[in-house]
Design a protein around this motif. Structure first.
Motif, short mmCIF file in Angstrom:
data_model
loop_
_atom_site.label_atom_id
_atom_site.label_comp_id
_atom_site.label_asym_id
_atom_site.label_seq_id
_atom_site.Cartn_x
_atom_site.Cartn_y
_atom_site.Cartn_z
N GLY A 1 3.23 4.58 -6.82
CA GLY A 1 2.78 4.44 -8.21
C GLY A 1 1.76 5.50 -8.60
N ILE A 2 0.82 5.79 -7.70
CA ILE A 2 -0.18 6.82 -7.97
C ILE A 2 0.48 8.19 -8.12
N LEU A 3 1.39 8.51 -7.20
CA LEU A 3 2.08 9.80 -7.27
C LEU A 3 2.93 9.92 -8.53
N LEU A 4 3.58 8.81 -8.92
CA LEU A 4 4.38 8.82 -10.15
C LEU A 4 3.50 9.09 -11.36
N LEU B 1 0.82 -1.22 0.00
CA LEU B 1 0.00 0.00 0.00
C LEU B 1 0.85 1.26 0.00
N GLY B 2 1.92 1.26 0.79
CA GLY B 2 2.73 2.46 0.92
C GLY B 2 3.63 2.71 -0.27
N ALA C 1 8.07 2.27 -6.03
CA ALA C 1 6.96 1.45 -6.54
C ALA C 1 7.45 0.08 -6.99
N SER C 2 8.62 0.05 -7.65
CA SER C 2 9.16 -1.23 -8.13
C SER C 2 9.59 -2.11 -6.97
N ILE C 3 10.28 -1.53 -5.99
CA ILE C 3 10.70 -2.30 -4.83
C ILE C 3 9.48 -2.80 -4.07
N GLY C 4 8.48 -1.94 -3.92
CA GLY C 4 7.26 -2.34 -3.25
C GLY C 4 6.58 -3.50 -3.95
#
Length: 458
Positions: free
Chosen positions: A326-329, A319-320, A371-374
């Motif tokens: 991802g949304i911010l990007l 989620l974080g 985002a990728s690491i998440g």
């Protein structure tokens, strides 16, 4: 039975190695993709800026491929050493994509050098571009097969059965007590089933987004300093593309992958969504997204025994990092992309976007990396402690989660002894390899006349 510390150090070493190799693989996929796109634009427009960009990204792709291939061999050796039972247990299940990956790798080995050393030496430039397409195909098809394996480890393909040899009083070499096999040899093709393809394209798109976000950050930094035409052209291509790909990644592929987790691995869903309760309870947001019903009920994280639950920190990465970053990007690159496509004078978002350009140099790559690491941690950690996960509906309780255990009797090397000092040394090497590749790219781009004129005819 191995020491618990050895098991945790093994997981840490493996995770860092895989993530480091993924960074190199992602960089190669992004660079070779930009090389063939730039060459195509040059062939169509005869704009020398695109020709120079194609050559530069070709060199960058070659560097990342060379370091990535060598480092990938090292990571594979480490994985086989640490998880020595892996091949014996699930070799039948994953043999087909690894076999096909060898042919994909041959495409890379043959056509990438050919593409690199034949600039200006082939009379028909479209033929040279086609060679680049073949080199890119090798890279992407290689990723396709590797991600098919990773997908199968998260959700068992149709037709796969996991045999508990210990329950039958059997074992392999006295150590291996599980065996994963397909019910029918033809079922091996099920490793590429529909669900696997969702996972695969989600992973490939993530690699392109990560690498192109890095390119966007570097080129935006140069553009704000130098204001060169090639920088502006590349930003008009890359930044809007990142925004579009991020939207597809989240709203289409991400949603489909979420549906697969919902259906096939409810325990992983509970961990990812942070459903920290026992029994059936409603979760309005998840219910609305999954079923269109805010009153839908889900089994909570604590409904399953502690020894099969994933770590409770997974939801932070999901989620974080993955969802939040991802949304911010997507929002940031959409705004900046419109700014470059429309122009400073015509874009209505200019008053908002212009002050963000300088901090976006760092923010875009950082958001993509988070985002990728998440996403990677969410996918990999969600398998713990089972691999080739299968669920069986329960009658009075939550679905049963079954699979091959990662620990003793499963995939881990029962004889391994891994000290903290050795683990730290291995991690240092794993982190150094992507850094080395990045430095080599810097050297190649900083002084192209001395380094590259002998390789490519500029």
């Amino acid at each position: 039975m191995p020491d618990p510390l050895d098991l945790e150090l093994a997981r840490l070493v493996s995770a860092v190695g895989v993530l480091a190799h993924l960074s190199l693989a992602s960089s190669f996929l992004g660079a070779i993709g930009l090389a063939v796109i730039a060459e195509y634009l040059w062939l169509r427009r005869r704009d020398e800026d695109w020709l120079n960009l194609a050559k530069r990204f070709n060199i960058i792709a070659t560097i990342f491929f060379g370091v990535g291939a060598a480092f990938g061999t090292l990571v594979e050796f480490g994985l086989v050493t640490i998880w020595s039972n892996f091949i014996a247990i699930i070799g039948t299940a994953i043999a087909l994509p690894f076999f096909l990956e060898l042919f994909a790798f041959l495409f890379e080995v043959v056509f990438l050098p050919l593409y690199t050393f034949t600039w200006g030496r082939i009379k028909n430039p479209w033929l040279h571009w086609f060679i680049g397409i073949l080199a890119a195909f090798g890279g992407y098809y290689s990723a396709y097969n590797i991600l098919a394996v990773m997908s199968s480890l998260s959700i068992a393909p149709p037709g796969l059965q996991i045999v508990n040899l210990a329950a039958q009083g059997k074992s392999i070499a006295g150590a291996i007590t599980y065996l994963a096999t397909f019910q029918n040899p033809a079922d091996a093709w099920n490793i590429f089933w529909w669900g696997a393809n969702v996972f695969i394209f989600h992973g490939i798109l993530a690699a392109v987004i990560l690498s192109w976000s890095g390119v966007a950050g570097v080129v935006l930094y140069l553009y704000l300093k130098e204001r060169k035409a090639w920088q502006y052209k590349l930003l008009r291509l890359v930044v809007p593309s990142v925004a579009v790909l991020t939207a597809i990644e989240g709203f289409v592929l991400g949603h489909l992958q979420g549906e697969l987790v919902l259906e096939h691995d409810p325990l992983k869903l509970a961990a990812l969504e942070g459903m920290f309760w026992s029994g059936l309870k409603t979760d309005p947001l998840t219910g609305l997204v999954a079923y269109g019903n805010p009153n839908a009920q889900f089994w909570g994280y604590y409904s399953w025994p502690a020894d099969i639950r994933p770590p409770d920190f997974v939801y932070i990465f999901y989620l974080g990092f993955m969802v939040g970053a991802g949304i911010l990007l997507g929002i940031l690159t959409a705004g900046i992309g419109l700014y470059f496509l429309r122009g400073e004078e015509k874009c209505k978002l200019t008053p908002i976007v212009k002050p963000l350009l300088r901090p976006a140099v760092a923010i875009i790559p950082i958001l993509a990396a988070l985002a990728s690491i998440g996403g990677a941690v969410s996918a990999e950690t969600g398998r713990y402690p089972f691999i080739l996960v299968q669920t069986v509906s329960g009658t009075d309780g939550p679905p049963m989660i079954t699979g091959v255990p990662v620990g003793p009797g499963g995939l881990f090397n029962p004889t391994l002894q891994l000290s903290p000092a050795l683990a730290a040394l291995i991690i240092l090497v794993e982190v150094a390899m992507p850094a080395l590749a990045g430095y080599m790219v810097y050297l190649a781009m900083a002084k192209p006349p001395k380094i590259l004129k002998r390789v490519i005819e500029y």
